[in-house]
Design a protein around this motif. Sequence first.
Motif, PDB file in Angstrom:
ATOM      1  N   ILE A  69      27.988  -3.545 -13.620  1.00  0.00           N
ATOM      2  CA  ILE A  69      28.770  -3.053 -12.487  1.00  0.00           C
ATOM      3  C   ILE A  69      29.169  -1.621 -12.789  1.00  0.00           C
ATOM      4  O   ILE A  69      29.687  -1.325 -13.863  1.00  0.00           O
ATOM      5  N   PHE A  70      28.903  -0.742 -11.842  1.00  0.00           N
ATOM      6  CA  PHE A  70      29.413   0.619 -11.960  1.00  0.00           C
ATOM      7  C   PHE A  70      29.815   1.074 -10.560  1.00  0.00           C
ATOM      8  O   PHE A  70      29.000   1.250  -9.680  1.00  0.00           O
ATOM      9  N   GLY A  71      31.169   1.156 -10.391  1.00  0.00           N
ATOM     10  CA  GLY A  71      31.722   1.543  -9.095  1.00  0.00           C
ATOM     11  C   GLY A  71      31.457   0.492  -8.040  1.00  0.00           C
ATOM     12  O   GLY A  71      31.881  -0.653  -8.167  1.00  0.00           O
ATOM     13  N   ASN A  72      30.706   0.877  -7.023  1.00  0.00           N
ATOM     14  CA  ASN A  72      30.387  -0.047  -5.934  1.00  0.00           C
ATOM     15  C   ASN A  72      28.949  -0.575  -6.022  1.00  0.00           C
ATOM     16  O   ASN A  72      28.400  -1.056  -5.038  1.00  0.00           O
ATOM     17  N   GLN A  73      28.355  -0.502  -7.208  1.00  0.00           N
ATOM     18  CA  GLN A  73      26.978  -0.963  -7.381  1.00  0.00           C
ATOM     19  C   GLN A  73      26.885  -2.070  -8.427  1.00  0.00           C
ATOM     20  O   GLN A  73      27.589  -2.051  -9.437  1.00  0.00           O
ATOM     21  N   LEU A  74      26.010  -3.018  -8.134  1.00  0.00           N
ATOM     22  CA  LEU A  74      25.693  -4.106  -9.054  1.00  0.00           C
ATOM     23  C   LEU A  74      24.214  -3.970  -9.394  1.00  0.00           C
ATOM     24  O   LEU A  74      23.366  -3.961  -8.500  1.00  0.00           O
ATOM     25  N   ARG A  75      23.903  -3.849 -10.685  1.00  0.00           N
ATOM     26  CA  ARG A  75      22.504  -3.786 -11.118  1.00  0.00           C
ATOM     27  C   ARG A  75      22.160  -5.080 -11.837  1.00  0.00           C
ATOM     28  O   ARG A  75      22.843  -5.486 -12.768  1.00  0.00           O
ATOM     29  N   ILE A  76      21.084  -5.714 -11.374  1.00  0.00           N
ATOM     30  CA  ILE A  76      20.565  -6.937 -11.988  1.00  0.00           C
ATOM     31  C   ILE A  76      19.268  -6.553 -12.687  1.00  0.00           C
ATOM     32  O   ILE A  76      18.355  -6.015 -12.061  1.00  0.00           O
ATOM     33  N   LEU A  99      27.451  -1.825  -2.465  1.00  0.00           N
ATOM     34  CA  LEU A  99      28.412  -2.380  -1.512  1.00  0.00           C
ATOM     35  C   LEU A  99      29.346  -1.276  -1.029  1.00  0.00           C
ATOM     36  O   LEU A  99      29.498  -0.253  -1.697  1.00  0.00           O
ATOM     37  N   PRO A 100      30.008  -1.485   0.108  1.00  0.00           N
ATOM     38  CA  PRO A 100      30.895  -0.437   0.636  1.00  0.00           C
ATOM     39  C   PRO A 100      32.290  -0.430   0.006  1.00  0.00           C
ATOM     40  O   PRO A 100      33.208   0.160   0.546  1.00  0.00           O
ATOM     41  N   PHE A 101      32.454  -1.098  -1.129  1.00  0.00           N
ATOM     42  CA  PHE A 101      33.734  -1.116  -1.840  1.00  0.00           C
ATOM     43  C   PHE A 101      33.474  -1.269  -3.328  1.00  0.00           C
ATOM     44  O   PHE A 101      32.397  -1.692  -3.745  1.00  0.00           O
ATOM     45  N   ALA A 102      34.474  -0.909  -4.127  1.00  0.00           N
ATOM     46  CA  ALA A 102      34.358  -1.037  -5.581  1.00  0.00           C
ATOM     47  C   ALA A 102      34.302  -2.512  -5.963  1.00  0.00           C
ATOM     48  O   ALA A 102      34.983  -3.349  -5.370  1.00  0.00           O
ATOM     49  N   ILE A 103      33.491  -2.821  -6.939  1.00  0.00           N
ATOM     50  CA  ILE A 103      33.314  -4.203  -7.394  1.00  0.00           C
ATOM     51  C   ILE A 103      34.219  -4.440  -8.595  1.00  0.00           C
ATOM     52  O   ILE A 103      34.187  -3.675  -9.563  1.00  0.00           O
ATOM     53  N   SER A 104      34.996  -5.505  -8.536  1.00  0.00           N
ATOM     54  CA  SER A 104      35.898  -5.855  -9.631  1.00  0.00           C
ATOM     55  C   SER A 104      35.157  -6.682 -10.680  1.00  0.00           C
ATOM     56  O   SER A 104      34.644  -7.759 -10.388  1.00  0.00           O
ATOM     57  N   GLU A 105      35.131  -6.187 -11.907  1.00  0.00           N
ATOM     58  CA  GLU A 105      34.482  -6.916 -12.995  1.00  0.00           C
ATOM     59  C   GLU A 105      35.209  -8.229 -13.275  1.00  0.00           C
ATOM     60  O   GLU A 105      34.583  -9.263 -13.495  1.00  0.00           O
ATOM     61  N   LYS A 106      36.546  -8.186 -13.254  1.00  0.00           N
ATOM     62  CA  LYS A 106      37.342  -9.377 -13.561  1.00  0.00           C
ATOM     63  C   LYS A 106      37.143 -10.491 -12.545  1.00  0.00           C
ATOM     64  O   LYS A 106      37.119 -11.667 -12.901  1.00  0.00           O
ATOM     65  N   GLU A 107      37.029 -10.140 -11.291  1.00  0.00           N
ATOM     66  CA  GLU A 107      37.015 -11.151 -10.229  1.00  0.00           C
ATOM     67  C   GLU A 107      35.619 -11.569  -9.794  1.00  0.00           C
ATOM     68  O   GLU A 107      35.466 -12.531  -9.055  1.00  0.00           O
TER      69      GLU A 107
END
Length: 139
Positions: A69-76, A99-107
Amino acid sequence: MDHNRWKRGERGPFQGIMEQMDAFFNESAKNFNALIKRPLNVRTRETEANVIVEAELPGFKRDQIQLEIFGNQLRITAEDHSYTDNDTYNRKAEKTITLPFAISEKETKARLNNGILQVIIPKNNSSRKFIDIHDTTDS
């Protein structure tokens, strides 16, 4: 001139060169897989509370998959290096979802089941901050 100079089973002058060329192209073809990143088949759907990302990763094990996860991106990224007696087999697949929002690593939660990776990303995560707007036109 004797055209039947080389008997069956004997090596001609170009035989060694041809064998080397064959070996070169065979080895290059084996390593070609390592240079190619294959796109993942990914589906994204949205519920009221979450964005759900599902990636098809048949044949990959948990330790061969990386989520970043970096900012609003998820890399698989999924990578497999298999070795047999005579061959090396490499395969790599990668996909980045924005995604149009920041991704929370914790959640954010992820699970792998029968070759399907499912990543659940909450839309209203605690790391997002909203600012109230006060309307002063009617005051």
